[in-house]
Scaffold this motif. Structure first.
Motif, mmCIF file in Angstrom:
data_model
loop_
_atom_site.group_PDB
_atom_site.id
_atom_site.type_symbol
_atom_site.label_atom_id
_atom_site.label_comp_id
_atom_site.label_asym_id
_atom_site.label_seq_id
_atom_site.Cartn_x
_atom_site.Cartn_y
_atom_site.Cartn_z
ATOM 1 N N UNK A 15 0.203 -1.364 0.296
ATOM 2 C CA UNK A 15 0.171 -0.071 0.422
ATOM 3 C C UNK A 15 1.154 1.427 0.161
ATOM 4 N N UNK A 16 2.314 1.237 -0.070
ATOM 5 C CA UNK A 16 2.990 2.154 0.029
ATOM 6 C C UNK A 16 2.983 3.210 0.990
ATOM 7 N N UNK A 17 2.551 2.814 1.743
ATOM 8 C CA UNK A 17 2.280 3.954 3.070
ATOM 9 C C UNK A 17 4.014 4.350 3.467
ATOM 10 N N UNK A 18 3.867 5.648 3.951
ATOM 11 C CA UNK A 18 5.531 6.328 4.060
ATOM 12 C C UNK A 18 5.318 5.651 5.463
ATOM 13 N N UNK A 19 7.021 6.003 6.083
ATOM 14 C CA UNK A 19 7.050 5.481 7.581
ATOM 15 C C UNK A 19 6.373 6.153 8.825
ATOM 16 N N UNK A 20 6.380 7.597 8.184
ATOM 17 C CA UNK A 20 5.090 8.312 9.251
ATOM 18 C C UNK A 20 4.238 7.912 9.855
ATOM 19 N N UNK A 21 3.435 7.925 8.144
ATOM 20 C CA UNK A 21 2.246 6.820 8.090
ATOM 21 C C UNK A 21 1.688 5.236 8.647
ATOM 22 N N UNK A 22 3.131 4.379 8.698
ATOM 23 C CA UNK A 22 3.448 2.816 9.122
ATOM 24 C C UNK A 22 2.840 3.851 10.591
ATOM 25 N N UNK A 23 4.026 4.013 11.040
ATOM 26 C CA UNK A 23 3.589 4.415 13.049
ATOM 27 C C UNK A 23 2.763 5.237 13.297
ATOM 28 N N UNK A 24 1.961 5.410 12.829
ATOM 29 C CA UNK A 24 0.411 6.339 12.306
ATOM 30 C C UNK A 24 -0.412 5.444 13.236
ATOM 31 N N UNK A 25 -0.161 4.257 11.324
ATOM 32 C CA UNK A 25 -0.856 3.316 11.915
ATOM 33 C C UNK A 25 -0.642 1.782 12.962
ATOM 34 N N UNK A 26 0.492 1.549 13.775
ATOM 35 C CA UNK A 26 1.224 0.951 14.189
ATOM 36 C C UNK A 26 1.468 0.978 15.222
ATOM 37 N N UNK A 27 0.625 2.290 15.299
ATOM 38 C CA UNK A 27 1.380 3.273 16.850
ATOM 39 C C UNK A 27 3.028 2.683 17.507
ATOM 40 N N UNK A 28 3.734 3.532 16.552
ATOM 41 C CA UNK A 28 5.577 3.263 16.457
ATOM 42 C C UNK A 28 5.088 4.484 16.853
ATOM 43 N N UNK A 29 6.092 5.311 18.061
ATOM 44 C CA UNK A 29 6.382 6.230 18.383
ATOM 45 C C UNK A 29 7.290 7.545 16.724
ATOM 46 N N UNK A 30 7.669 6.965 16.381
ATOM 47 C CA UNK A 30 8.434 7.877 15.347
ATOM 48 C C UNK A 30 8.407 7.141 13.910
ATOM 49 N N UNK A 31 8.639 8.026 12.920
ATOM 50 C CA UNK A 31 9.457 7.415 11.678
ATOM 51 C C UNK A 31 9.763 6.600 11.777
ATOM 52 N N UNK A 32 11.559 6.766 12.488
ATOM 53 C CA UNK A 32 12.273 5.730 12.243
ATOM 54 C C UNK A 32 11.879 4.216 13.087
#
Length: 199
Positions: free
Chosen positions: A159-176
């Motif tokens: 789905x070509x999510x950016x890392x920041x979007x993945x962070x939001x989608x998977x409850x991660x603290x940051x894009x890194x």
């Protein structure tokens, strides 16, 4: 701050969990926002998966819309822990619908389908890129990954999510942090695909 200033402040996008909760309570506007969020990505994903021989039976746009409407009709049975779970759920439903369309295309009366297209089915765009055998290994290995790793791979690769979007989608603290999760997940996926190469 005046009322005018408050209206000019951009609102953060609603989480999928909030939208799903609103849809469950009968909020038609939330249903529309959810559809606007997910329908384009489902259409793009379906287009790469549905071979040309099956596209006449169900246009990829129609198929994506049907899958999303069915998912929303059954929303009371789905309780996402995070946005990535809903994307994975939609992907699984769409993949099942694509498989159903492929089976239907083979069962059509002989006069309507070229027998050559059944014996040598046209590959999807993804199959053309990586090959049918590799695609099957990918799907099998993806299914063996833990849920969060599977969601990370799907969000990034399919789905070509950016890392920041993945962070939001998977409850991660940051894009890194999301990038690290994706990297670890891809390594696990590749390792599993190597281990099960001859299965």
């Amino acid at each position: 701050m005046t009322d005018r200033d408050a209206s000019e402040v951009p609102r953060a996008p609603e989480s999928t969990a909030i939208l799903l909760s609103l849809v469950r309570s009968g909020d038609a506007a939330a249903r529309e926002r959810l559809c606007r969020r997910y329908l384009p990505m489902l259409r793009a994903w379906a287009h790469g998966r549905l071979p040309p021989r099956a596209r006449g039976l169900a246009d990829t746009d129609d198929l994506a819309q049907i899958v999303l409407m069915r998912a929303l009709a059954a929303i009371d049975r789905f309780e996402p822990r995070r946005e990535g779970a809903f994307v994975a759920y939609l992907r699984r439903a769409l993949l099942n619908a694509v498989r159903d369309e492929l089976r239907r295309s083979v069962r059509q009366p002989a006069g309507e389908v070229d027998p050559e297209s059944i014996a040598h089915p046209s590959p999807s765009a993804l199959e053309q890129a990586i090959g049918r055998e590799m695609l099957e290994r990918y799907e099998e290995s993806l299914a063996r990954l833990p849920e969060e790793n599977r969601e990370a791979v799907i969000l990034r690769l399919e789905f070509d999510y950016a890392y920041a979007e993945i962070a939001a989608a998977l409850d991660r603290p940051s894009a890194d942090a999301a990038r690290m999760l994706v990297t670890r997940s891809l390594l696990r996926l590749a390792e599993d695909m190597r281990e099960h190469r001859g299965d």
